[in-house]
Design a protein around this motif. Structure first.
Motif, PDB file in Angstrom:
ATOM      1  N   GLU A   1       3.415  15.886   2.813  1.00  0.00           N
ATOM      2  CA  GLU A   1       2.581  17.085   2.903  1.00  0.00           C
ATOM      3  C   GLU A   1       3.153  18.225   2.071  1.00  0.00           C
ATOM      4  N   ILE A   2       4.453  18.170   1.801  1.00  0.00           N
ATOM      5  CA  ILE A   2       5.107  19.189   0.984  1.00  0.00           C
ATOM      6  C   ILE A   2       5.166  18.727  -0.470  1.00  0.00           C
ATOM      7  N   VAL A   3       5.700  17.517  -0.671  1.00  0.00           N
ATOM      8  CA  VAL A   3       5.831  16.956  -2.016  1.00  0.00           C
ATOM      9  C   VAL A   3       5.864  15.437  -1.885  1.00  0.00           C
ATOM     10  N   ASN A   4       5.259  14.751  -2.841  1.00  0.00           N
ATOM     11  CA  ASN A   4       5.290  13.290  -2.851  1.00  0.00           C
ATOM     12  C   ASN A   4       6.752  12.849  -2.878  1.00  0.00           C
ATOM     13  N   PRO A   5       7.195  12.067  -1.872  1.00  0.00           N
ATOM     14  CA  PRO A   5       8.606  11.669  -1.792  1.00  0.00           C
ATOM     15  C   PRO A   5       9.124  10.969  -3.046  1.00  0.00           C
ATOM     16  N   ARG A   6       8.240  10.388  -3.824  1.00  0.00           N
ATOM     17  CA  ARG A   6       8.659   9.725  -5.067  1.00  0.00           C
ATOM     18  C   ARG A   6       9.342  10.707  -6.010  1.00  0.00           C
ATOM     19  N   PHE A   7       8.978  11.972  -5.945  1.00  0.00           N
ATOM     20  CA  PHE A   7       9.516  12.957  -6.873  1.00  0.00           C
ATOM     21  C   PHE A   7      10.824  13.584  -6.408  1.00  0.00           C
ATOM     22  N   CYS A   8      11.269  13.253  -5.211  1.00  0.00           N
ATOM     23  CA  CYS A   8      12.518  13.870  -4.731  1.00  0.00           C
ATOM     24  C   CYS A   8      13.476  12.859  -4.113  1.00  0.00           C
ATOM     25  N   GLN A   9      13.230  11.575  -4.318  1.00  0.00           N
ATOM     26  CA  GLN A   9      14.145  10.563  -3.785  1.00  0.00           C
ATOM     27  C   GLN A   9      15.233  10.266  -4.799  1.00  0.00           C
ATOM     28  N   VAL A  10      16.362   9.855  -4.283  1.00  0.00           N
ATOM     29  CA  VAL A  10      17.446   9.395  -5.143  1.00  0.00           C
ATOM     30  C   VAL A  10      18.059   8.158  -4.499  1.00  0.00           C
TER      31      VAL A  10
ATOM     32  N   LEU B   1      11.313   5.781   6.835  1.00  0.00           N
ATOM     33  CA  LEU B   1      10.000   5.548   6.260  1.00  0.00           C
ATOM     34  C   LEU B   1       8.907   6.205   7.101  1.00  0.00           C
ATOM     35  N   GLN B   2       9.082   6.226   8.410  1.00  0.00           N
ATOM     36  CA  GLN B   2       8.065   6.802   9.292  1.00  0.00           C
ATOM     37  C   GLN B   2       7.943   8.324   9.132  1.00  0.00           C
ATOM     38  N   HIS B   3       8.934   8.948   8.515  1.00  0.00           N
ATOM     39  CA  HIS B   3       8.880  10.398   8.292  1.00  0.00           C
ATOM     40  C   HIS B   3       8.278  10.758   6.933  1.00  0.00           C
ATOM     41  N   PHE B   4       8.002   9.784   6.094  1.00  0.00           N
ATOM     42  CA  PHE B   4       7.493  10.063   4.755  1.00  0.00           C
ATOM     43  C   PHE B   4       6.149  10.803   4.741  1.00  0.00           C
TER      44      PHE B   4
ATOM     45  N   ASP C   1       0.827  -1.214   0.000  1.00  0.00           N
ATOM     46  CA  ASP C   1       0.000   0.000   0.000  1.00  0.00           C
ATOM     47  C   ASP C   1       0.858   1.259   0.000  1.00  0.00           C
ATOM     48  N   PHE C   2       1.968   1.226   0.714  1.00  0.00           N
ATOM     49  CA  PHE C   2       2.901   2.355   0.761  1.00  0.00           C
ATOM     50  C   PHE C   2       3.385   2.685  -0.650  1.00  0.00           C
ATOM     51  N   TYR C   3       3.897   1.672  -1.352  1.00  0.00           N
ATOM     52  CA  TYR C   3       4.386   1.892  -2.717  1.00  0.00           C
ATOM     53  C   TYR C   3       3.253   2.276  -3.662  1.00  0.00           C
ATOM     54  N   ASP C   4       2.111   1.628  -3.514  1.00  0.00           N
ATOM     55  CA  ASP C   4       0.976   1.932  -4.385  1.00  0.00           C
ATOM     56  C   ASP C   4       0.566   3.394  -4.249  1.00  0.00           C
ATOM     57  N   THR C   5       0.519   3.889  -3.017  1.00  0.00           N
ATOM     58  CA  THR C   5       0.153   5.288  -2.800  1.00  0.00           C
ATOM     59  C   THR C   5       1.196   6.225  -3.389  1.00  0.00           C
ATOM     60  N   LEU C   6       2.481   5.968  -3.093  1.00  0.00           N
ATOM     61  CA  LEU C   6       3.538   6.844  -3.617  1.00  0.00           C
ATOM     62  C   LEU C   6       3.517   6.928  -5.132  1.00  0.00           C
ATOM     63  N   TYR C   7       3.333   5.795  -5.788  1.00  0.00           N
ATOM     64  CA  TYR C   7       3.471   5.747  -7.241  1.00  0.00           C
ATOM     65  C   TYR C   7       2.165   5.965  -7.992  1.00  0.00           C
ATOM     66  N   SER C   8       1.060   6.140  -7.287  1.00  0.00           N
ATOM     67  CA  SER C   8      -0.206   6.437  -7.970  1.00  0.00           C
ATOM     68  C   SER C   8      -0.646   7.880  -7.750  1.00  0.00           C
ATOM     69  N   GLU C   9       0.005   8.569  -6.830  1.00  0.00           N
ATOM     70  CA  GLU C   9      -0.381   9.945  -6.523  1.00  0.00           C
ATOM     71  C   GLU C   9       0.503  10.947  -7.267  1.00  0.00           C
ATOM     72  N   PRO C  10      -0.040  12.130  -7.534  1.00  0.00           N
ATOM     73  CA  PRO C  10       0.749  13.164  -8.213  1.00  0.00           C
ATOM     74  C   PRO C  10       1.770  13.802  -7.271  1.00  0.00           C
ATOM     75  N   MET C  11       2.506  14.751  -7.797  1.00  0.00           N
ATOM     76  CA  MET C  11       3.554  15.420  -7.011  1.00  0.00           C
ATOM     77  C   MET C  11       2.988  16.067  -5.751  1.00  0.00           C
ATOM     78  N   LEU C  12       1.830  16.675  -5.848  1.00  0.00           N
ATOM     79  CA  LEU C  12       1.182  17.286  -4.688  1.00  0.00           C
ATOM     80  C   LEU C  12      -0.031  16.428  -4.334  1.00  0.00           C
ATOM     81  N   MET C  13       0.067  15.726  -3.226  1.00  0.00           N
ATOM     82  CA  MET C  13      -0.963  14.774  -2.820  1.00  0.00           C
ATOM     83  C   MET C  13      -2.132  15.502  -2.161  1.00  0.00           C
ATOM     84  N   GLY C  14      -3.346  15.018  -2.422  1.00  0.00           N
ATOM     85  CA  GLY C  14      -4.545  15.584  -1.811  1.00  0.00           C
ATOM     86  C   GLY C  14      -4.683  15.156  -0.354  1.00  0.00           C
ATOM     87  N   ARG C  15      -5.595  15.803   0.353  1.00  0.00           N
ATOM     88  CA  ARG C  15      -5.783  15.540   1.783  1.00  0.00           C
ATOM     89  C   ARG C  15      -6.143  14.076   2.048  1.00  0.00           C
ATOM     90  N   GLU C  16      -7.064  13.513   1.261  1.00  0.00           N
ATOM     91  CA  GLU C  16      -7.448  12.103   1.463  1.00  0.00           C
ATOM     92  C   GLU C  16      -6.255  11.174   1.289  1.00  0.00           C
TER      93      GLU C  16
END
Length: 171
Positions: free
Chosen positions: A134-143, A126-129, A71-86
């Motif tokens: 809330e600022i940016v989807n971590p998928r877009f700024c990880q290396v 991972l617990q800080h993700f 679910d963690f990966y599914d959420t990260l990789y299905s959401e846009p750069m700016l995630m909605g409240r839900e």
């Protein structure tokens, strides 16, 4: 599982030396990279559901960790750069649930003298993700370079302390 999910890529075979590191059971090494783990997460969840079906604390925690990872990966990789409240709320719940099940597994294993589910820096990070999300989807700024930062930094420091910069590295 692969027969039921056409188009799924098979991971390279995992060898025994990919399963234990410094006495702790964990998947590691060149075969087990982040992209492979992400692709395999739904498979891990399926296997846990199939082979750990009871209501025992161990089975519940194993299913919780594997489902949480998927679910963690599914959420990260299905959401846009700016995630909605839900999505942010769902992501926080998934991450906290994963952490709770992971800690339960650690305690259950330690009670049986099994060294598994070590609380490594990656698990802590991972617990800080959710906060970062809330600022940016971590998928877009990880290396991938970040993944071994602690070991790399320590290695560089030790080499500097013994090298030509020894006299002034501390300063």
């Amino acid at each position: 599982w692969y027969d039921d999910h056409p188009g799924t890529h098979r991971m390279p075979p995992i060898k025994m030396n990919n399963t234990v590191l410094n006495g702790w059971w964990e998947l590691h090494g060149p075969t087990v990279k982040a992209a492979a783990t992400r692709a395999a997460a739904p498979h891990f969840s399926y296997l846990a559901g199939r082979y750990f079906p009871t209501g025992s604390p161990l089975d519940v925690a194993l299913r919780g960790v594997t489902a949480g990872l998927a679910d963690f990966y599914d959420t990260l990789y299905s959401e846009p750069m700016l995630m909605g409240r839900e999505a942010l709320e769902r992501f926080a719940a998934v991450t906290v649930g994963f952490g709770e099940h992971y800690q339960a597994l650690r305690q259950l294993c330690l009670g049986r003298n099994i060294f598994a589910f070590q609380l490594a820096p990656k698990v802590h990070k991972l617990q800080h993700f959710p906060m970062l999300a809330e600022i940016v989807n971590p998928r877009f700024c990880q290396v991938y370079a970040e993944e071994s930062q602690i070991g790399t930094t320590t290695h560089c420091w030790k080499r500097s302390m013994a090298g030509r910069y020894q006299a002034h590295i501390q300063r």
